[in-house]
Scaffold this motif. Structure first.
Motif, PDB file in Angstrom:
ATOM      1  N   TYR A  94      19.172  37.718  33.601  1.00 21.92           N
ATOM      2  CA  TYR A  94      20.569  37.706  35.025  1.00 21.92           C
ATOM      3  C   TYR A  94      21.458  39.222  34.414  1.00 21.92           C
ATOM      4  N   CYS A  95      21.542  39.550  35.756  1.00 22.73           N
ATOM      5  CA  CYS A  95      22.247  41.425  35.484  1.00 22.73           C
ATOM      6  C   CYS A  95      23.508  41.484  36.287  1.00 22.73           C
ATOM      7  N   ALA A  96      24.080  41.540  35.369  1.00 20.19           N
ATOM      8  CA  ALA A  96      25.919  41.164  36.539  1.00 20.19           C
ATOM      9  C   ALA A  96      26.514  43.068  36.715  1.00 20.19           C
ATOM     10  N   ALA A  97      27.483  42.945  37.113  1.00 18.22           N
ATOM     11  CA  ALA A  97      28.476  44.279  37.405  1.00 18.22           C
ATOM     12  C   ALA A  97      29.715  43.846  38.223  1.00 18.22           C
ATOM     13  N   GLU A  98      30.355  44.730  37.486  1.00 17.61           N
ATOM     14  CA  GLU A  98      31.839  44.441  37.358  1.00 17.61           C
ATOM     15  C   GLU A  98      32.813  45.716  37.976  1.00 17.61           C
ATOM     16  N   TYR A  99      33.420  46.104  38.884  1.00 18.75           N
ATOM     17  CA  TYR A  99      33.897  47.084  38.992  1.00 18.75           C
ATOM     18  C   TYR A  99      35.716  47.585  38.557  1.00 18.75           C
ATOM     19  N   SER A 100      36.175  46.068  37.929  1.00 17.18           N
ATOM     20  CA  SER A 100      37.916  46.081  38.117  1.00 17.18           C
ATOM     21  C   SER A 100      38.109  46.511  36.057  1.00 17.18           C
ATOM     22  N   GLY A 101      37.309  46.916  35.338  1.00 15.56           N
ATOM     23  CA  GLY A 101      37.516  47.402  34.108  1.00 15.56           C
ATOM     24  C   GLY A 101      37.956  46.114  32.892  1.00 15.56           C
ATOM     25  N   SER A 102      37.412  45.042  33.269  1.00 15.96           N
ATOM     26  CA  SER A 102      37.630  43.854  33.019  1.00 15.96           C
ATOM     27  C   SER A 102      37.987  43.927  31.602  1.00 15.96           C
ATOM     28  N   TYR A 103      38.464  43.191  31.000  1.00 18.42           N
ATOM     29  CA  TYR A 103      38.424  42.843  28.981  1.00 18.42           C
ATOM     30  C   TYR A 103      37.636  42.051  29.225  1.00 18.42           C
ATOM     31  N   PHE A 104      37.500  41.146  30.177  1.00 18.91           N
ATOM     32  CA  PHE A 104      36.393  39.493  29.135  1.00 18.91           C
ATOM     33  C   PHE A 104      34.905  39.780  30.146  1.00 18.91           C
ATOM     34  N   LEU A 105      33.971  40.289  29.338  1.00 17.39           N
ATOM     35  CA  LEU A 105      32.580  40.643  29.683  1.00 17.39           C
ATOM     36  C   LEU A 105      31.956  39.736  30.015  1.00 17.39           C
ATOM     37  N   ALA A 106      32.471  38.812  29.049  1.00 20.20           N
ATOM     38  CA  ALA A 106      31.614  37.185  28.780  1.00 20.20           C
ATOM     39  C   ALA A 106      31.654  36.457  29.525  1.00 20.20           C
ATOM     40  N   ALA A 107      32.690  36.474  30.207  1.00 24.92           N
ATOM     41  CA  ALA A 107      33.426  35.123  30.853  1.00 24.92           C
ATOM     42  C   ALA A 107      32.057  35.491  32.978  1.00 24.92           C
ATOM     43  N   ARG A 108      31.442  34.425  33.139  1.00 24.74           N
ATOM     44  CA  ARG A 108      31.093  35.007  34.453  1.00 24.74           C
ATOM     45  C   ARG A 108      32.075  35.203  35.449  1.00 24.74           C
ATOM     46  N   TYR A 109      32.997  34.656  35.555  1.00 24.28           N
ATOM     47  CA  TYR A 109      34.265  34.666  36.734  1.00 24.28           C
ATOM     48  C   TYR A 109      34.367  36.183  36.758  1.00 24.28           C
TER      49      TYR A 109
END
Length: 124
Positions: A94-109
């Protein structure tokens, strides 16, 4: 926002596949994208991620040195080049995207959007 993953298939152990994830509806200029996988009867696990804002990549120990995540600017998405595939890499990816600039990109949430998944099967 929609994420479309493609490129999965059946490959022999030692072979290669390249997955692609295309994003539509939003440009992730300040966030990041990642790949997760889920094998039967197992939890979804982190594979690789890329931060747009920091230009960094992150890999799980199980794929480090074999998989490479890279950006697809034309499709506003990412690739996952998978080499030296092993039977234990068999899973739905699965690919996933986030837009907040997280430092925890290994976390699903940390992720806001998910693609539909593409099956990767590695035969021994």
């Amino acid at each position: 926002v929609q994420l479309q993953a493609s490129g999965g298939g059946l490959v022999q152990a030692g072979g290669s596949l390249r997955l692609s994830c295309a994003a539509s509806g939003r440009t992730f200029s300040s966030g990041g994208m990642g790949w997760f996988r889920q094998a039967p009867r197992k939890e979804r696990e982190f594979v690789a991620a890329m931060s747009w804002s920091r230009g960094t990549t992150l890999y799980s120990d199980s794929v480090k040195g074999r998989f490479t995540i890279s950006r697809d600017n034309a499709k506003n998405g990412v690739y996952l080049q998978m080499n030296s595939l092993k039977p234990e890499d068999t899973a739905v990816y699965y690919c996933a995207a986030e837009y907040s600039g997280s430092y925890f990109l290994a976390a699903r949430y940390e992720y806001d959007y998910w693609g539909q998944g593409t099956q990767v099967t590695v035969s021994s």
